[in-house]
Design an enzyme around this catalytic site. Structure first.
Site, PDB file in Angstrom:
ATOM      1  CB  SER A 214      -0.971  -0.039   1.176  1.00  0.00           C
ATOM      2  OG  SER A 214      -1.995   0.909   1.019  1.00  0.00           O
ATOM      3  CD  GLU A 332      -5.521  -4.377  -3.439  1.00  0.00           C
ATOM      4  OE1 GLU A 332      -5.577  -3.917  -2.289  1.00  0.00           O
ATOM      5  OE2 GLU A 332      -4.468  -4.779  -3.970  1.00  0.00           O
ATOM      6  CG  HIS A 426      -5.678  -2.564   0.848  1.00  0.00           C
ATOM      7  ND1 HIS A 426      -4.939  -2.385  -0.298  1.00  0.00           N
ATOM      8  CD2 HIS A 426      -5.120  -1.742   1.774  1.00  0.00           C
ATOM      9  CE1 HIS A 426      -3.989  -1.502  -0.083  1.00  0.00           C
ATOM     10  NE2 HIS A 426      -4.061  -1.102   1.170  1.00  0.00           N
TER      11      HIS A 426
END
Length: 538
Positions: A214, A332, A426
């Site tokens: 990320s 995600e 995610h």
């Protein structure tokens, strides 16, 4: 600027006597440290890699540490960098209780095999939108990865307004006339520390893999672009990274105000009339105040630390020529729904809006993201424009430099996850990559122990890439066939990753770049109307 020592560092406990047998000691160039032995792995936690500029010295590059004398205890994590604090967890990522935080937070942690000699180094940069997170999170414990024969280093770096503020007064006092990117400079300082010291821990300073997820994956791309980081790493892993438009230091860019203008507006919003007033504010108060005012930390195109937009740098082949492992998760946006636009009442409304916004690209868009399943299409649209397109773009651009590139699609779920509509959400690959299925944040779906074989496989892939630049024979390089590893119940080599996805976004982003329109999560229903033509795109 001359090095100085913050009080919290100057008063840290130094052990002058002989360490116990279970407390391994390493005499590194920066100073001696005493750690902990866990089986065959030595761990050293909370080692300062730079002196953090705090208080009246806030918003300056990290200052180098003077070597210390004696043996410093390195058995406990340092505090996290200052960030907004929640009283109770509100999402799957939040810890059970707030972490200890401080401006004096520039520390790193090391896990090393006891018999390590010139071992490759896995350098981990945590995620958290550049505004939260810490290397002390249990999920990032490096012991199991180190058992694979690599040295794991994890770091803290300045976050939020304290790490990423640009301001005209800060630029004016800088010898290079730039500001912002302080958190990125911290990451570079940690890499420099590793280059100077890791051999003492049995590591190879010429074999460092930068890795992150990320915002950590975003940081990996920043480091790949920045000339200042060149030569401090030899490989890269970018998990769920996003190559979006970046603000420029002194001028508007892609519809956004300059980073300095944002800093000026923030200063006014905080009722701090000048730089002295900003530096006089309490660190937590300014962090919370900036967050409430909507300050969004990001890398700044300043011509020095980050010379240009990442998309431009990678197009021109100016990024670090290193092997890469990259990928994204099928779900995600299931845990990041704030990034997706609100769904309309009907499929007809969805299709009408897409046709109005995408024009000649509408048919291609609707083939990828059909109206018949528009609620799922909305999630997939944001996923692909942020993470899917970026992953394939990284693979293509590194392959164009003649470097190996490996891509994965994490598409794995288990009952507790899927029952909450969080399939492959995610960051859900992280416990598997580090081998830490427990403990997890309290709202994270509990991972059953029968998931251990998949975690062992993931540990093996990441460690193999760190050692050799190749995750293993079962994982083919990206290449012309667009190969990737599809990780469902088990990893399987596959080809032709999401047909049409990359070409669609490449064409859309080209139009936007040519017209001066930002590219980020403003896609699908949230997209501006695309230009009908753009020079260099048709």
């Amino acid at each position: 600027m001359k090095p100085f020592r913050h009080a919290a560092i100057a008063t840290a406990l130094l052990l002058s006597g002989t360490a116990l047998a279970q407390e391994p000691v390493v005499n590194a160039p920066s100073g001696g440290v005493s750690g902990t032995l866990e089986g065959s792995i030595r761990s050293f936690k909370g080692i300062p890699y730079a002196v953090p500029p705090v208080g009246g010295m806030r918003w300056r590059p990290p200052a180098p540490m003077q070597p210390w004398t004696g043996i410093r205890a390195a058995r406990d994590f340092g505090p996290a960098c200052v960030q907004p604090q929640a009283k109770a967890p509100t999402n799957v990522y939040a810890p059970a209780q707030p972490m200890p935080v401080s401006e004096d937070c520039l520390t790193l942690n090391i896990w090393a095999p006891a018999n390590a000699k010139k071992a490759p180094v896995f350098f981990w940069i945590h995620g958290g939108a550049l505004s939260g997170g810490s290397s002390r999170e249990p999920m990032y414990d490096g012991r199991k990865l180190a058992e694979q024969g690599v040295i794991v280093v994890s770091i803290n770096y300045r976050l939020g307004v304290l790490g990423w503020l640009a301001h005209p007064a800060l630029s004016a006092e800088s010898p290079q006339k730039v500001s912002g990117n302080y958190g990125l400079l911290d990451q570079m300082a940690a890499l420099a520390w590793v280059k100077h010291n890791i051999a003492a821990f049995g590591g190879d300073p010429a074999k460092v893999t930068i890795a992150g997820e990320s915002a950590g994956g975003l940081s990996v791309m920043f480091l790949m672009e920045s000339p200042l980081a060149r030569g401090t790493f030899s490989q890269a892993i970018a998990q769920s990274a996003y190559m979006v438009a970046m603000p420029a230091l002194k001028k508007q860019a892609y519809g956004a105000p300059s980073a300095e203008a944002v800093g000026t507006m923030l200063s006014a919003g905080l009722q701090a009339p000048d730089l002295a007033a900003l530096r006089g504010m309490d660190a937590q108060a300014i962090t919370d105040g900036a967050a409430k005012l909507g300050f969004f930390p990001f890398g700044v195109v300043d011509g020095l630390v980050l010379p240009s937009q990442m998309a431009e740098a990678f197009d021109q082949g100016r990024q670090a020529p290193v092997p890469i492992l990259t990928g994204f998760n099928q779900g995600e946006i299931r845990s990041l729904r704030v990034l997706a636009p609100k769904a309309p009442a009907t499929a007809e409304e969805y299709e009408k809006a897409i046709r109005e916004k995408y024009g000649e690209f509408a048919d291609a868009f609707l083939k990828l993201y059909p109206a018949a399943t528009y609620k799922e299409s909305i999630l997939a649209t944001t996923r692909d424009t942020l993470y899917g397109w970026t992953s394939e773009r990284l693979a293509r651009k590194q392959a164009a430099l003649g470097k190996p590139a490996y891509v994965y699609l994490w598409d794995h779920g288990y009952p507790a996850m899927d029952d909450r509509d969080l399939h492959a959400f995610h960051a859900s690959e992280l416990p598997y990559v580090f081998g830490n299925l427990t403990p997890l944040p309290p709202l994270w779906p509990a991972i059953p122990e029968n998931e251990r074989p998949l975690s062992d496989a993931m540990l093996g892939y990441w460690a193999s890439f760190t050692r050799t630049g190749n995750p293993g024979t079962a994982w083919p390089a990206f290449g012309k066939a667009r190969n990737y590893l599809h990780i469902t119940d088990a990893p399987r080599a596959s080809a032709d990753l999401m047909p049409g996805m990359y070409d669609h976004y490449e064409a859309v982003v080209c139009r936007r770049r040519a017209a001066g329109i930002a590219w980020n999560w403003n896609v699908g229903l949230a997209s501006p109307k695309l230009p009908t033509k753009a020079k260099g795109c048709d």
